[in-house]
Motif scaffolding. Structure first.
Motif, PDB file in Angstrom:
ATOM      1  N   LEU A  47      88.002  -9.918 -13.056  1.00 40.21           N
ATOM      2  CA  LEU A  47      87.995 -11.194 -12.135  1.00 40.21           C
ATOM      3  C   LEU A  47      87.180 -10.971 -11.008  1.00 40.21           C
ATOM      4  O   LEU A  47      87.077 -10.141 -10.228  1.00 40.21           O
ATOM      5  N   ASP A  48      86.188 -11.943 -10.804  1.00 37.17           N
ATOM      6  CA  ASP A  48      85.503 -12.237  -9.362  1.00 37.17           C
ATOM      7  C   ASP A  48      86.205 -12.939  -8.758  1.00 37.17           C
ATOM      8  O   ASP A  48      87.010 -13.983  -8.980  1.00 37.17           O
TER       9      ASP A  48
ATOM     10  N   ASP B 117      80.948 -15.919 -11.989  1.00 35.49           N
ATOM     11  CA  ASP B 117      80.011 -16.967 -11.809  1.00 35.49           C
ATOM     12  C   ASP B 117      78.465 -16.519 -11.838  1.00 35.49           C
ATOM     13  O   ASP B 117      77.543 -17.172 -12.038  1.00 35.49           O
ATOM     14  N   ASP B 118      78.324 -15.138 -12.072  1.00 35.43           N
ATOM     15  CA  ASP B 118      77.054 -14.517 -11.827  1.00 35.43           C
ATOM     16  C   ASP B 118      77.068 -14.158 -13.353  1.00 35.43           C
ATOM     17  O   ASP B 118      77.678 -12.931 -13.936  1.00 35.43           O
TER      18      ASP B 118
ATOM     19  N   SER C  59      83.772 -14.103 -22.228  1.00 34.22           N
ATOM     20  CA  SER C  59      83.204 -14.131 -20.874  1.00 34.22           C
ATOM     21  C   SER C  59      83.322 -15.659 -20.329  1.00 34.22           C
ATOM     22  O   SER C  59      83.163 -16.537 -21.329  1.00 34.22           O
ATOM     23  N   TYR C  60      83.740 -15.845 -19.251  1.00 33.35           N
ATOM     24  CA  TYR C  60      83.763 -17.252 -18.550  1.00 33.35           C
ATOM     25  C   TYR C  60      83.197 -17.238 -17.438  1.00 33.35           C
ATOM     26  O   TYR C  60      83.145 -16.364 -16.623  1.00 33.35           O
TER      27      TYR C  60
ATOM     28  N   GLN D 118      76.391  -6.898 -16.681  1.00 31.82           N
ATOM     29  CA  GLN D 118      76.732  -5.529 -16.253  1.00 31.82           C
ATOM     30  C   GLN D 118      78.155  -4.831 -16.608  1.00 31.82           C
ATOM     31  O   GLN D 118      78.202  -3.941 -17.294  1.00 31.82           O
ATOM     32  N   ILE D 119      79.158  -5.712 -16.351  1.00 36.75           N
ATOM     33  CA  ILE D 119      80.573  -5.423 -17.004  1.00 36.75           C
ATOM     34  C   ILE D 119      80.396  -5.246 -18.532  1.00 36.75           C
ATOM     35  O   ILE D 119      81.028  -4.237 -19.174  1.00 36.75           O
ATOM     36  N   HIS D 120      79.725  -6.301 -19.205  1.00 37.56           N
ATOM     37  CA  HIS D 120      79.857  -6.156 -20.691  1.00 37.56           C
ATOM     38  C   HIS D 120      79.212  -4.872 -21.126  1.00 37.56           C
ATOM     39  O   HIS D 120      79.394  -4.354 -21.937  1.00 37.56           O
ATOM     40  N   LYS D 121      77.958  -4.663 -20.352  1.00 35.22           N
ATOM     41  CA  LYS D 121      77.317  -3.326 -20.775  1.00 35.22           C
ATOM     42  C   LYS D 121      77.952  -1.983 -20.551  1.00 35.22           C
ATOM     43  O   LYS D 121      78.257  -1.202 -21.430  1.00 35.22           O
ATOM     44  N   ASN D 122      78.665  -2.081 -19.703  1.00 36.44           N
ATOM     45  CA  ASN D 122      79.553  -0.975 -19.155  1.00 36.44           C
ATOM     46  C   ASN D 122      80.852  -0.735 -20.195  1.00 36.44           C
ATOM     47  O   ASN D 122      81.069   0.369 -20.697  1.00 36.44           O
TER      48      ASN D 122
END
Length: 257
Positions: A78-79, A31-32, A59-60, A38-42
């Motif tokens: 998953l968060d 939800d952030d 992304s969701y 950041q995950i997408h960039k990595n």
């Protein structure tokens, strides 16, 4: 799956290898928006570093939307703390529908680790993400994905059968025959042990004896001379290979955590 025996086994296998990664889907649920970014960039950096085309990344911001996604869910980030369905619930639901899904828990809350491990998450990553650790764990995840989706051609006198690498328990040479034992059935291969040693992915297969190549994922227990496998199969372990085999098996288990 059955393929005509006129198929060139080696060229078919190479075509299968060249298609890997093309259908992989990676999903992020957080939800952030900054965490998603950041995950997408990595992910982009990882696949660029590996000189591999980045697969589809979706992304969701909530678990409900993720579960409603009708496409393949191969690797999921998953968060835990999200409005509505939390990451623990979503992870459990994902595992129910697809036990092979590779789940990363990405969170700042380490107190959820025990709950997350109950549905066999692949890795637990702490925020903020450290790139070196992210790369190392992504490589393990990609290796696992490739192994679980790789089809191995088992050529017999009657034709060629496409078998998932994860379904192969052991390859055994006995009485001038080479038998491939899988979860479902056994096949008499027209290929020799050298072929199988070269063909099977070395990340999860090990030659324990000149007559046995085993899948590390199907081991139930072992001692210095004998290995017990699923489906009540057994394989010999050469004493001089015991230490190397044990190290390979422990490394394999570590990569599965």
């Amino acid at each position: 799956m059955y393929i005509s025996c006129t198929v060139d086994c080696a060229s078919w296998y190479n075509r299968r290898k060249s298609k890997r990664n093309t259908n992989m889907r990676i999903l992020i649920c957080d939800d952030d928006p900054l965490a998603i970014e950041q995950i997408h960039k990595n992910l982009k950096s990882f696949f660029t570093y590996k000189h591999i085309k980045c697969p589809e990344v979706i992304s969701y911001s909530c678990g409900e939307d993720l579960l409603n996604d009708t496409g393949n869910k191969d690797i999921v980030f998953l968060d835990i703390e999200m409005p509505g369905m939390n990451g623990i619930y979503v992870g459990n639901e994902l595992k129910k529908s697809n036990p092979a899904v590779i789940i990363f828990i990405v969170t700042s809350y380490s107190e959820y680790l025990d709950e997350a491990m109950r549905f066999h998450v692949f890795r637990y990553l702490s925020k903020p993400l450290e790139q070196h650790r992210f790369f190392r764990n992504m490589q393990d995840a990609v290796n696992l994905y490739h192994t679980s989706t790789l089809l191995i051609p088992v050529e017999t006198k009657n034709g060629v059968h496409a078998i998932s690498a994860t379904d192969i328990i052991v390859v055994e040479a006995a009485e001038r025959k080479v038998m491939v034992y899988t979860v479902q059935k056994s096949y008499e291969s027209v290929r020799n042990m050298a072929y199988w040693l070269d063909t099977l992915p070395k990340s999860c297969f090990f030659q324990t004896h000149r007559s046995f190549i085993i899948n590390l994922g199907h081991i139930t227990d072992f001692d210095h001379t004998l290995i017990h496998l699923t489906n009540q199969l057994t394989a010999y372990l050469t004493r001089r290979k015991y230490r190397t085999f044990k190290d390979a098996y422990l490394l394999y288990l570590e990569s599965m955590r």
